[in-house]
Design an enzyme around this catalytic site. Sequence first.
Site, PDB file in Angstrom:
ATOM      1  N   ARG A 266       0.829  -1.350  -0.203  1.00 36.53           N
ATOM      2  CA  ARG A 266       0.102   0.106   0.093  1.00 36.53           C
ATOM      3  C   ARG A 266       1.198   1.195  -0.356  1.00 36.53           C
ATOM      4  NH1 ARG A 266      -3.333  -2.859   3.996  1.00 36.53           N
ATOM      5  NH2 ARG A 266      -5.301  -3.771   2.308  1.00 36.53           N
TER       6      ARG A 266
ATOM      7  N   LYS B 161       3.323  11.723 -10.770  1.00 38.47           N
ATOM      8  CA  LYS B 161       2.916  10.744 -11.394  1.00 38.47           C
ATOM      9  C   LYS B 161       3.560   9.175 -12.066  1.00 38.47           C
ATOM     10  CE  LYS B 161      -0.226  14.650 -14.204  1.00 38.47           C
ATOM     11  NZ  LYS B 161      -0.788  14.713 -15.763  1.00 38.47           N
TER      12      LYS B 161
ATOM     13  N   GLU C  51      10.099  18.385 -24.392  1.00 40.74           N
ATOM     14  CA  GLU C  51       9.754  19.090 -22.870  1.00 40.74           C
ATOM     15  C   GLU C  51      10.322  20.682 -21.981  1.00 40.74           C
ATOM     16  OE1 GLU C  51       7.069  18.129 -21.599  1.00 40.74           O
ATOM     17  OE2 GLU C  51       7.538  15.800 -22.326  1.00 40.74           O
TER      18      GLU C  51
ATOM     19  N   LYS D 160       8.374  22.651 -12.524  1.00 39.96           N
ATOM     20  CA  LYS D 160       7.787  21.875 -12.025  1.00 39.96           C
ATOM     21  C   LYS D 160       6.296  21.890 -10.844  1.00 39.96           C
ATOM     22  CE  LYS D 160       5.662  17.723 -13.268  1.00 39.96           C
ATOM     23  NZ  LYS D 160       5.652  16.223 -14.328  1.00 39.96           N
TER      24      LYS D 160
ATOM     25  N   GLU E 262      -3.983  17.893 -10.601  1.00 38.95           N
ATOM     26  CA  GLU E 262      -4.035  17.794 -11.823  1.00 38.95           C
ATOM     27  C   GLU E 262      -5.582  18.162 -11.954  1.00 38.95           C
ATOM     28  OE1 GLU E 262      -1.781  16.276 -15.462  1.00 38.95           O
ATOM     29  OE2 GLU E 262      -3.594  16.483 -16.620  1.00 38.95           O
TER      30      GLU E 262
ATOM     31  N   ARG F  69      -2.584  22.785 -13.421  1.00 41.22           N
ATOM     32  CA  ARG F  69      -1.366  21.520 -13.543  1.00 41.22           C
ATOM     33  C   ARG F  69      -1.473  20.771 -14.929  1.00 41.22           C
ATOM     34  NH1 ARG F  69       1.321  16.044 -10.279  1.00 41.22           N
ATOM     35  NH2 ARG F  69       2.701  15.422 -12.394  1.00 41.22           N
TER      36      ARG F  69
ATOM     37  N   ASN G  10       0.666  19.794 -19.675  1.00 43.41           N
ATOM     38  CA  ASN G  10       0.138  18.945 -20.876  1.00 43.41           C
ATOM     39  C   ASN G  10       0.265  19.972 -22.142  1.00 43.41           C
ATOM     40  OD1 ASN G  10       0.036  16.441 -19.338  1.00 43.41           O
ATOM     41  ND2 ASN G  10      -1.521  17.217 -18.927  1.00 43.41           N
TER      42      ASN G  10
ATOM     43  N   HIS H 203       0.015  17.875 -25.652  1.00 40.10           N
ATOM     44  CA  HIS H 203       0.022  16.316 -25.352  1.00 40.10           C
ATOM     45  C   HIS H 203      -0.504  15.856 -25.948  1.00 40.10           C
ATOM     46  CE1 HIS H 203       3.793  17.282 -22.498  1.00 40.10           C
ATOM     47  NE2 HIS H 203       3.972  15.667 -22.263  1.00 40.10           N
TER      48      HIS H 203
ATOM     49  N   HIS I 106       0.109  12.697 -27.599  1.00 36.20           N
ATOM     50  CA  HIS I 106      -0.662  11.253 -27.102  1.00 36.20           C
ATOM     51  C   HIS I 106      -1.267  10.382 -28.178  1.00 36.20           C
ATOM     52  CE1 HIS I 106      -0.126  12.139 -22.383  1.00 36.20           C
ATOM     53  NE2 HIS I 106       1.112  11.410 -22.965  1.00 36.20           N
TER      54      HIS I 106
ATOM     55  N   HIS J   5       8.348   9.954 -27.147  1.00 37.78           N
ATOM     56  CA  HIS J   5       7.511  10.891 -26.454  1.00 37.78           C
ATOM     57  C   HIS J   5       7.718  12.554 -26.958  1.00 37.78           C
ATOM     58  CE1 HIS J   5       4.531  12.530 -23.237  1.00 37.78           C
ATOM     59  NE2 HIS J   5       5.530  13.162 -23.124  1.00 37.78           N
TER      60      HIS J   5
HETATM   61  P1  NAD Z   1      12.573   6.521 -21.299  1.00 37.02           P
HETATM   62  O1  NAD Z   1      12.444   5.199 -19.877  1.00 37.02           O
HETATM   63  O2  NAD Z   1      12.535   5.033 -22.298  1.00 37.02           O
HETATM   64  O3  NAD Z   1      13.996   6.073 -22.265  1.00 37.02           O
HETATM   65  C1  NAD Z   1      14.822   6.594 -23.384  1.00 37.02           C
HETATM   66  C2  NAD Z   1      16.528   5.596 -23.872  1.00 37.02           C
HETATM   67  O4  NAD Z   1      16.877   6.336 -22.918  1.00 37.02           O
HETATM   68  C3  NAD Z   1      15.967   4.361 -22.889  1.00 37.02           C
HETATM   69  O5  NAD Z   1      16.481   3.161 -24.031  1.00 37.02           O
HETATM   70  C4  NAD Z   1      16.776   4.532 -21.721  1.00 37.02           C
HETATM   71  O6  NAD Z   1      17.355   3.365 -21.744  1.00 37.02           O
HETATM   72  C5  NAD Z   1      17.820   5.158 -22.560  1.00 37.02           C
HETATM   73  N1  NAD Z   1      18.967   6.548 -21.269  1.00 37.02           N
HETATM   74  C6  NAD Z   1      17.837   6.646 -20.354  1.00 37.02           C
HETATM   75  N2  NAD Z   1      19.134   7.176 -19.474  1.00 37.02           N
HETATM   76  C7  NAD Z   1      19.921   7.643 -20.771  1.00 37.02           C
HETATM   77  C8  NAD Z   1      21.951   7.310 -20.673  1.00 37.02           C
HETATM   78  N3  NAD Z   1      21.764   8.492 -18.899  1.00 37.02           N
HETATM   79  N4  NAD Z   1      22.947   6.909 -20.822  1.00 37.02           N
HETATM   80  C9  NAD Z   1      22.266   6.378 -21.757  1.00 37.02           C
HETATM   81  N5  NAD Z   1      20.918   5.794 -21.940  1.00 37.02           N
HETATM   82  C10 NAD Z   1      20.395   6.717 -21.903  1.00 37.02           C
HETATM   83  O7  NAD Z   1      12.256   7.455 -22.254  1.00 37.02           O
HETATM   84  P2  NAD Z   1      11.843   9.012 -21.173  1.00 37.02           P
HETATM   85  O8  NAD Z   1      12.118   9.530 -22.778  1.00 37.02           O
HETATM   86  O9  NAD Z   1      13.082   8.985 -20.310  1.00 37.02           O
HETATM   87  O10 NAD Z   1      10.615   8.659 -21.267  1.00 37.02           O
HETATM   88  C11 NAD Z   1       9.499   8.741 -21.482  1.00 37.02           C
HETATM   89  C12 NAD Z   1       8.319   7.996 -20.324  1.00 37.02           C
HETATM   90  O11 NAD Z   1       7.825   9.497 -19.642  1.00 37.02           O
HETATM   91  C13 NAD Z   1       7.211   7.765 -21.532  1.00 37.02           C
HETATM   92  O12 NAD Z   1       6.927   6.174 -21.003  1.00 37.02           O
HETATM   93  C14 NAD Z   1       5.860   8.674 -20.616  1.00 37.02           C
HETATM   94  O13 NAD Z   1       5.265   9.002 -20.887  1.00 37.02           O
HETATM   95  C15 NAD Z   1       6.661   9.069 -18.729  1.00 37.02           C
HETATM   96  N6  NAD Z   1       6.774  10.621 -18.938  1.00 37.02           N
HETATM   97  C16 NAD Z   1       5.952  10.328 -17.453  1.00 37.02           C
HETATM   98  C17 NAD Z   1       5.677  11.772 -16.645  1.00 37.02           C
HETATM   99  C18 NAD Z   1       5.206  11.803 -15.685  1.00 37.02           C
HETATM  100  O14 NAD Z   1       5.185  12.861 -14.910  1.00 37.02           O
HETATM  101  N7  NAD Z   1       5.318  10.696 -14.918  1.00 37.02           N
HETATM  102  C19 NAD Z   1       5.848  12.701 -17.846  1.00 37.02           C
HETATM  103  C20 NAD Z   1       6.352  12.531 -18.766  1.00 37.02           C
HETATM  104  C21 NAD Z   1       7.295  11.625 -19.654  1.00 37.02           C
HETATM  105  N1  GLY Z   2       3.718  15.762 -17.440  1.00 34.11           N
HETATM  106  C1  GLY Z   2       1.840  16.331 -17.357  1.00 34.11           C
HETATM  107  C2  GLY Z   2       2.352  16.130 -15.520  1.00 34.11           C
HETATM  108  O1  GLY Z   2       3.489  15.724 -14.782  1.00 34.11           O
HETATM  109  O2  GLY Z   2       1.284  16.908 -14.400  1.00 34.11           O
END
Ligand code: NAD
Ligand code: GLY
Length: 364
Positions: free
Chosen positions: A122, A144, A186, A228, A238, A242, A246, A249, A253, A266
């Site tokens: 939990r 998130k 971003e 942020k 949100e 917040r 987006n 987005h 998306h 992304h």
């Molecule tokens: P990712 O986690 O897939 O990383 C991108 C690639 O880079 C991967 O292949 C990873 O292995 C590689 N990588 C990461 N750091 C590295 C480093 N320092 N050196 C070498 N390789 C490295 O993708 P991302 O773009 O980081 O994140 C995208 C994800 O984040 C999506 O799932 C999206 O929905 C999510 N997201 C979440 C939020 C949130 O608020 N929670 C906000 C925006 C995006």
């Molecule tokens: N990436 C959008 C949020 O965190 O609200």
Amino acid sequence: MPKRVRVELGDRSYRILIGGGLLSRAGALCRDAGLGGAALVVTDRNVARRYAGPVRAALEGAGCRVSMAVVPAGESSKCGARLFELYDRALDAGLDRKSFVVALGGGVVGDLAGYLAASYLRGIAFVQIPTSLLAMVDSSVGGKTGIDLPRGKNLVGAFHQPALVLADTDTLSTLPRREYAAGLAEVVKYGVIRDAALFRLLERRAADVLACDRALMDRVIARCCEIKAEVVGADEREGGVRAILNFGHTLGHALENAAGYEGLLHGEAVAAGMGYAGWLSMRLCGLPEGDLARLAALLRAFGLPDSARGLRATWLGLVRAMALDKKASGRIPRFVLADRIGHARHGVEATPALMKEAWDVCRQ
Ligand code: NAD
Ligand code: GLY
């Protein structure tokens, strides 16, 4: 000295540290944040190869009992099957309510490990150690967490704030260039929605930004985290403001969905979505044409799409996906639009005809 940003959320407030050399200090910094005992580090294969060793050593040096869970790299790991494997790893590692999870990697690992921490027993504590630019400026901050379902992205999740965020910007040196550029989408977003001075800085120093000038990028990343933190501090769940995070987005998306979450990153989808939202902003919110041109030019300077030209998608598919967007109300999409660079509004409705006209412009 690392830069520091604080997310103010009462008894769930936490620090974000941004700078070099933080991985080797992770153990001491976790201890300062009140964390100790057993730690499960969740990471992906690309990141583990380079950074799991130093993080393990730092945590063990601070007296933690460390277990590692390495998932395949990529969006497909943000799924129920991986999550259930991680629950088993957490049980095998003997994690109890005083233990913590460490998310070491990009946004995929952050969202997956964050949701593990949100739901295991939990809810237990977790630390974000983002290693992609996108994770440093966006996904590691704000709580998130979640996984994807076959029918859509991020459809299961929880708000669960980390206890600490350590953005070690040394790790950007190994991030593939395309991933780095996707993170810049971003960064541009923050300029558009909240900070005209940041936008001007990005324009003026585009070449240095693209070359990842470290002093400049530490400053830029810290500014994005401040924005942020302000927005999340005002509206954690949100209910209102917040949503401005987006910008770009809604279509972004939907484009990712149309691409089957493969081939289009992304950040690239968000960049194309900002081109679309920019055009709607001009029509609905009085965004000056010159500001739209500046947005498109900056995206192009970073090697990002400024439109959906050449992307695989049908209008019908996009409309269906946009109706599933979490900002939609009664299946009618609600857009975040800018009235000028540096200021955005959320909850704006567009007629179906205008949405289609914007799409026709955006894919030319
Ligand atoms: P990712 O986690 O897939 O990383 C991108 C690639 O880079 C991967 O292949 C990873 O292995 C590689 N990588 C990461 N750091 C590295 C480093 N320092 N050196 C070498 N390789 C490295 O993708 P991302 O773009 O980081 O994140 C995208 C994800 O984040 C999506 O799932 C999206 O929905 C999510 N997201 C979440 C939020 C949130 O608020 N929670 C906000 C925006 C995006
Ligand atoms: N990436 C959008 C949020 O965190 O609200």
